[in-house]
Design a protein around this motif. Structure first.
Motif, PDB file in Angstrom:
ATOM      1  N   MET A   1       0.847  -1.201   0.000  1.00  0.00           N
ATOM      2  CA  MET A   1       0.000   0.000   0.000  1.00  0.00           C
ATOM      3  C   MET A   1       0.883   1.252   0.000  1.00  0.00           C
ATOM      4  SD  MET A   1      -3.113   0.924   2.599  1.00  0.00           S
ATOM      5  CE  MET A   1      -2.037   1.410   3.920  1.00  0.00           C
ATOM      6  N   SER A   2       0.475   2.241  -0.775  1.00  0.00           N
ATOM      7  CA  SER A   2       1.200   3.512  -0.789  1.00  0.00           C
ATOM      8  C   SER A   2       1.084   4.165   0.591  1.00  0.00           C
ATOM      9  CB  SER A   2       0.581   4.391  -1.871  1.00  0.00           C
ATOM     10  OG  SER A   2       0.432   5.700  -1.432  1.00  0.00           O
ATOM     11  N   THR A   3       2.037   5.046   0.934  1.00  0.00           N
ATOM     12  CA  THR A   3       1.967   5.693   2.247  1.00  0.00           C
ATOM     13  C   THR A   3       0.975   6.851   2.227  1.00  0.00           C
ATOM     14  OG1 THR A   3       3.888   6.932   1.581  1.00  0.00           O
ATOM     15  CG2 THR A   3       4.259   5.103   3.112  1.00  0.00           C
ATOM     16  N   ARG A   4       0.576   7.265   1.008  1.00  0.00           N
ATOM     17  CA  ARG A   4      -0.402   8.358   0.906  1.00  0.00           C
ATOM     18  C   ARG A   4      -1.797   7.787   1.092  1.00  0.00           C
ATOM     19  NH1 ARG A   4      -1.228  10.281  -4.712  1.00  0.00           N
ATOM     20  NH2 ARG A   4      -3.460  10.010  -4.477  1.00  0.00           N
ATOM     21  N   VAL A   5      -2.580   8.398   1.994  1.00  0.00           N
ATOM     22  CA  VAL A   5      -3.966   7.961   2.163  1.00  0.00           C
ATOM     23  C   VAL A   5      -4.871   9.139   1.837  1.00  0.00           C
ATOM     24  CG1 VAL A   5      -5.707   7.142   3.791  1.00  0.00           C
ATOM     25  CG2 VAL A   5      -3.391   6.218   3.902  1.00  0.00           C
ATOM     26  N   ASP A   6      -5.700   8.999   0.822  1.00  0.00           N
ATOM     27  CA  ASP A   6      -6.600  10.093   0.420  1.00  0.00           C
ATOM     28  C   ASP A   6      -7.826  10.160   1.317  1.00  0.00           C
ATOM     29  OD1 ASP A   6      -4.928  10.850  -1.623  1.00  0.00           O
ATOM     30  OD2 ASP A   6      -5.884   9.480  -3.070  1.00  0.00           O
ATOM     31  N   ASN A   7      -8.430   9.007   1.577  1.00  0.00           N
ATOM     32  CA  ASN A   7      -9.659   8.996   2.374  1.00  0.00           C
ATOM     33  C   ASN A   7      -9.678   7.845   3.363  1.00  0.00           C
ATOM     34  OD1 ASN A   7     -11.065  11.257   1.247  1.00  0.00           O
ATOM     35  ND2 ASN A   7     -11.357  10.020  -0.601  1.00  0.00           N
ATOM     36  N   ILE A   8     -10.284   8.110   4.523  1.00  0.00           N
ATOM     37  CA  ILE A   8     -10.411   7.075   5.554  1.00  0.00           C
ATOM     38  C   ILE A   8     -11.888   6.700   5.697  1.00  0.00           C
ATOM     39  CG2 ILE A   8     -10.035   6.519   8.002  1.00  0.00           C
ATOM     40  CD1 ILE A   8      -7.800   8.613   8.012  1.00  0.00           C
ATOM     41  N   TYR A   9     -12.120   5.403   5.785  1.00  0.00           N
ATOM     42  CA  TYR A   9     -13.470   4.866   6.023  1.00  0.00           C
ATOM     43  C   TYR A   9     -13.371   3.913   7.210  1.00  0.00           C
ATOM     44  CZ  TYR A   9     -14.203   6.577   1.305  1.00  0.00           C
ATOM     45  OH  TYR A   9     -14.277   7.384   0.199  1.00  0.00           O
ATOM     46  N   GLY A  10     -14.523   3.448   7.710  1.00  0.00           N
ATOM     47  CA  GLY A  10     -14.427   2.515   8.829  1.00  0.00           C
ATOM     48  C   GLY A  10     -15.760   1.925   9.217  1.00  0.00           C
ATOM     49  N   VAL A  11     -15.713   1.171  10.307  1.00  0.00           N
ATOM     50  CA  VAL A  11     -16.935   0.580  10.856  1.00  0.00           C
ATOM     51  C   VAL A  11     -16.916   0.847  12.350  1.00  0.00           C
ATOM     52  CG1 VAL A  11     -15.794  -1.719  10.884  1.00  0.00           C
ATOM     53  CG2 VAL A  11     -18.274  -1.565  11.167  1.00  0.00           C
ATOM     54  N   ILE A  12     -18.088   1.259  12.886  1.00  0.00           N
ATOM     55  CA  ILE A  12     -18.183   1.503  14.323  1.00  0.00           C
ATOM     56  C   ILE A  12     -19.176   0.521  14.937  1.00  0.00           C
ATOM     57  CG2 ILE A  12     -17.489   3.928  14.320  1.00  0.00           C
ATOM     58  CD1 ILE A  12     -20.450   4.714  14.421  1.00  0.00           C
ATOM     59  N   GLY A  13     -18.854   0.025  16.115  1.00  0.00           N
ATOM     60  CA  GLY A  13     -19.723  -0.914  16.819  1.00  0.00           C
ATOM     61  C   GLY A  13     -19.050  -1.330  18.105  1.00  0.00           C
ATOM     62  N   ASP A  14     -19.739  -2.150  18.864  1.00  0.00           N
ATOM     63  CA  ASP A  14     -19.155  -2.660  20.110  1.00  0.00           C
ATOM     64  C   ASP A  14     -19.850  -3.976  20.461  1.00  0.00           C
ATOM     65  OD1 ASP A  14     -17.771  -2.909  22.451  1.00  0.00           O
ATOM     66  OD2 ASP A  14     -19.053  -1.524  23.586  1.00  0.00           O
ATOM     67  N   PRO A  15     -19.209  -5.133  20.297  1.00  0.00           N
ATOM     68  CA  PRO A  15     -17.796  -5.328  19.949  1.00  0.00           C
ATOM     69  C   PRO A  15     -17.555  -5.110  18.452  1.00  0.00           C
ATOM     70  CG  PRO A  15     -18.884  -7.441  20.138  1.00  0.00           C
ATOM     71  CD  PRO A  15     -19.902  -6.407  20.526  1.00  0.00           C
ATOM     72  N   ILE A  16     -16.270  -5.058  18.082  1.00  0.00           N
ATOM     73  CA  ILE A  16     -15.940  -4.764  16.682  1.00  0.00           C
ATOM     74  C   ILE A  16     -14.932  -5.770  16.115  1.00  0.00           C
ATOM     75  CG2 ILE A  16     -14.004  -3.172  17.104  1.00  0.00           C
ATOM     76  CD1 ILE A  16     -16.852  -2.549  14.639  1.00  0.00           C
ATOM     77  N   GLY A  17     -14.281  -6.500  17.003  1.00  0.00           N
ATOM     78  CA  GLY A  17     -13.159  -7.370  16.594  1.00  0.00           C
ATOM     79  C   GLY A  17     -13.541  -8.400  15.544  1.00  0.00           C
ATOM     80  N   HIS A  18     -14.818  -8.817  15.530  1.00  0.00           N
ATOM     81  CA  HIS A  18     -15.228  -9.890  14.620  1.00  0.00           C
ATOM     82  C   HIS A  18     -15.545  -9.369  13.212  1.00  0.00           C
ATOM     83  CE1 HIS A  18     -18.889  -7.914  15.816  1.00  0.00           C
ATOM     84  NE2 HIS A  18     -19.508  -8.504  14.812  1.00  0.00           N
ATOM     85  N   SER A  19     -15.584  -8.042  13.025  1.00  0.00           N
ATOM     86  CA  SER A  19     -16.052  -7.503  11.741  1.00  0.00           C
ATOM     87  C   SER A  19     -15.123  -7.897  10.593  1.00  0.00           C
ATOM     88  CB  SER A  19     -16.159  -5.980  11.795  1.00  0.00           C
ATOM     89  OG  SER A  19     -16.508  -5.504  10.512  1.00  0.00           O
ATOM     90  N   LEU A  20     -15.733  -8.362   9.501  1.00  0.00           N
ATOM     91  CA  LEU A  20     -14.951  -8.759   8.324  1.00  0.00           C
ATOM     92  C   LEU A  20     -14.930  -7.640   7.279  1.00  0.00           C
ATOM     93  CD1 LEU A  20     -16.364 -12.374   7.900  1.00  0.00           C
ATOM     94  CD2 LEU A  20     -14.253 -11.681   9.018  1.00  0.00           C
ATOM     95  N   SER A  21     -15.642  -6.553   7.576  1.00  0.00           N
ATOM     96  CA  SER A  21     -15.757  -5.471   6.587  1.00  0.00           C
ATOM     97  C   SER A  21     -14.407  -4.854   6.214  1.00  0.00           C
ATOM     98  CB  SER A  21     -16.716  -4.396   7.097  1.00  0.00           C
ATOM     99  OG  SER A  21     -18.005  -4.943   7.182  1.00  0.00           O
ATOM    100  N   PRO A  22     -13.446  -4.684   7.162  1.00  0.00           N
ATOM    101  CA  PRO A  22     -12.155  -4.128   6.745  1.00  0.00           C
ATOM    102  C   PRO A  22     -11.501  -4.949   5.632  1.00  0.00           C
ATOM    103  CG  PRO A  22     -12.348  -4.038   9.132  1.00  0.00           C
ATOM    104  CD  PRO A  22     -13.526  -4.837   8.637  1.00  0.00           C
ATOM    105  N   ARG A  23     -11.549  -6.270   5.723  1.00  0.00           N
ATOM    106  CA  ARG A  23     -10.951  -7.132   4.687  1.00  0.00           C
ATOM    107  C   ARG A  23     -11.584  -6.850   3.327  1.00  0.00           C
ATOM    108  NH1 ARG A  23      -6.517 -10.229   6.280  1.00  0.00           N
ATOM    109  NH2 ARG A  23      -6.755 -10.505   8.501  1.00  0.00           N
ATOM    110  N   MET A  24     -12.928  -6.798   3.364  1.00  0.00           N
ATOM    111  CA  MET A  24     -13.696  -6.671   2.127  1.00  0.00           C
ATOM    112  C   MET A  24     -13.438  -5.316   1.455  1.00  0.00           C
ATOM    113  SD  MET A  24     -17.783  -7.253   1.915  1.00  0.00           S
ATOM    114  CE  MET A  24     -18.332  -6.114   3.151  1.00  0.00           C
TER     115      MET A  24
END
Ligand code: NAP
Length: 284
Positions: A1-24
Motif C-alpha cells: 500500500m502507498s503511504t499516501r492515504v486520500d480517504n479514511i473509512y471505517g466501521v463503528i460498533g461494540d464489539p468490533i473485533g469480529h467484523s470482516l468489513s475491513p478485509r472486504m
C-alpha cells in the motif's frame, strides 16, 4: 500500500473485533487503485456522539454501523435516506462534505443475495425469523416485493411492532407470532422462503438453530443471514430436509458493495470483495 492515504473509512460498533468489513473494503480499494483505508473502531454507547463529531472533524468519509448503534446513531445525523428512515436503522453513513447522511443497505443486500441464487423474492411467501435491526431491513424490503411476509420472533411484542410499522407505512398486512415449534410449523406449511435474521447459530454458539430438519421441508429455500460460520447448523438441518440453502455471505458482500458505491461513486468489485471475505472465513 502507498503511504499516501486520500480517504479514511471505517466501521463503528461494540464489539468490533469480529467484523470482516475491513478485509472486504480494503481489498476493493486495492483492486481499484484507490489510496483509501478502512478501519474498525470500537465505539461504546457512551462515546457514540463524540465519535460522530470526530468523524466530521477528521473528515472520515464513511462509516458502516453495526450493533448496538444502528438506531441510536440516527439522532446524530443531518439527513436520512428514505429507506433508512422507513426501516428506522442505519448501517452506512456518508460524510458528504460535512453533512452526515444515513443509509441502510441491508435490504438491498438480501434481495441481491437471493437474486444471484436465482431466487427472486417477487411473489414468494417469506417466513422471517427475527425482529432486530437486520430483520427490520429485511422485512421492510421484502414486504414491498414478496407475496407475503410472516414474522416470528422470540419476543412477540417486537415482531408485532415490526408488523404494525410495516402495515402503517406500506399498507400491507403482515402476520406476526412468537417463535415456537407450533408457530414455525404453521408458518412453514405454505412458505417458499425461510430467512433467519436472528443471531442464533453465530460463532461461538454454533450448536444452536432456530429450526431443525423436523419442521423444514424440501419445498423451501433457506437463507441464514448469519455468516460466521458460513454453513450454520440451520443450513445443515435444511440440507438434511432436502431444502435449497443460501449462506449469509452474499448479503454481507452486497450490503458492503452498495455502501462502497455510496461512498466512492465507483462501481464496486463485488467478486474481489466476496473472495476477500471467503478467504477470511475459511481461515477462521
Ligand atoms: P439484533 O438487533 O441484536 O437482533 C437480534 C435478533 O436475534 C432478535 O430478533 C432477537 O430476538 C434474536 N435472538 C437473539 N438470541 C436469540 C435466541 N437465543 N433465540 C431466539 N432469538 C434470538 O441483531 P441484528 O443486528 O439484527 O443481527 C442479527 C444477526 O444478523 C447477527 O448475527 C448479525 O451478524 C447478522 N447480520 C448479518 C448481515 C449480513 O450481511 N449477512 C447483516 C446484518 C446482520 P429478541 O427480539 O427476542 O431478543
Amino acid at each position: 500500500m502507498s503511504t499516501r492515504v486520500d480517504n479514511i473509512y471505517g466501521v463503528i460498533g461494540d464489539p468490533i473485533g469480529h467484523s470482516l468489513s475491513p478485509r472486504m473494503h480494503n481489498a476493493a480499494f486495492k483492486k481499484l487503485g484507490l489510496n483509501c483505508i478502512y478501519l474498525p473502531f470500537r465505539v461504546t454507547r457512551r462515546d457514540l456522539k463524540s465519535a460522530l463529531i470526530g468523524m466530521r472533524a477528521l473528515n472520515i468519509r464513511g462509516f458502516n454501523v453495526i450493533t448496538p448503534h444502528k438506531t441510536a446513531v440516527i439522532k446524530f445525523l443531518d439527513e436520512l435516506d428514505e429507506t433508512a428512515e422507513e426501516i428506522g436503522a442505519v448501517n452506512t453513513i456518508h460524510n458528504d462534505e460535512g453533512r452526515l447522511v444515513g443509509y441502510n443497505t441491508d435490504g438491498l443486500g438480501i434481495v441481491r443475495a437471493l437474486q444471484e441464487q436465482r431466487e427472486d423474492p417477487s411473489d414468494r411467501r417469506v417466513v422471517l425469523i427475527g425482529a432486530g435491526g437486520a430483520a427490520r431491513a429485511v422485512a421492510f424490503t421484502l414486504a414491498r416485493k414478496a407475496r407475503s411476509v410472516f414474522i416470528l420472533n422470540r419476543t412477540w411484542h417486537k415482531a408485532a411492532k415490526l408488523a404494525k410499522d410495516i402495515e402503517r407505512r406500506l399498507g400491507k398486512k403482515i402476520l406476526a407470532r412468537s417463535l415456537a415449534v407450533d408457530s414455525l410449523i404453521e408458518a412453514l406449511r405454505d412458505a417458499d422462503v425461510l430467512i433467519n435474521a436472528t443471531s442464533v447459530g453465530m460463532y461461538p454458539r454454533t450448536e444452536q438453530t432456530v429450526a431443525t430438519r423436523k419442521v423444514l421441508h424440501s419445498g423451501i429455500v433457506v437463507l441464514d443471514i448469519v455468516y460466521n460460520p458460513m454453513k450454520t447448523l440451520l443450513l445443515r438441518e435444511a440440507e438434511a430436509a432436502g431444502a435449497k440453502t443460501i449462506t449469509g455471505v452474499g448479503m454481507l458482500v452486497h450490503q458492503g458493495a452498495e455502501a462502497f458505491k455510496i461512498w466512492t461513486n465507483h462501481s464496486p468489485p463485488v467478486e474481489v470483495m466476496r473472495r476477500a471475505l471467503m478467504r477470511e472465513l475459511s481461515r477462521q
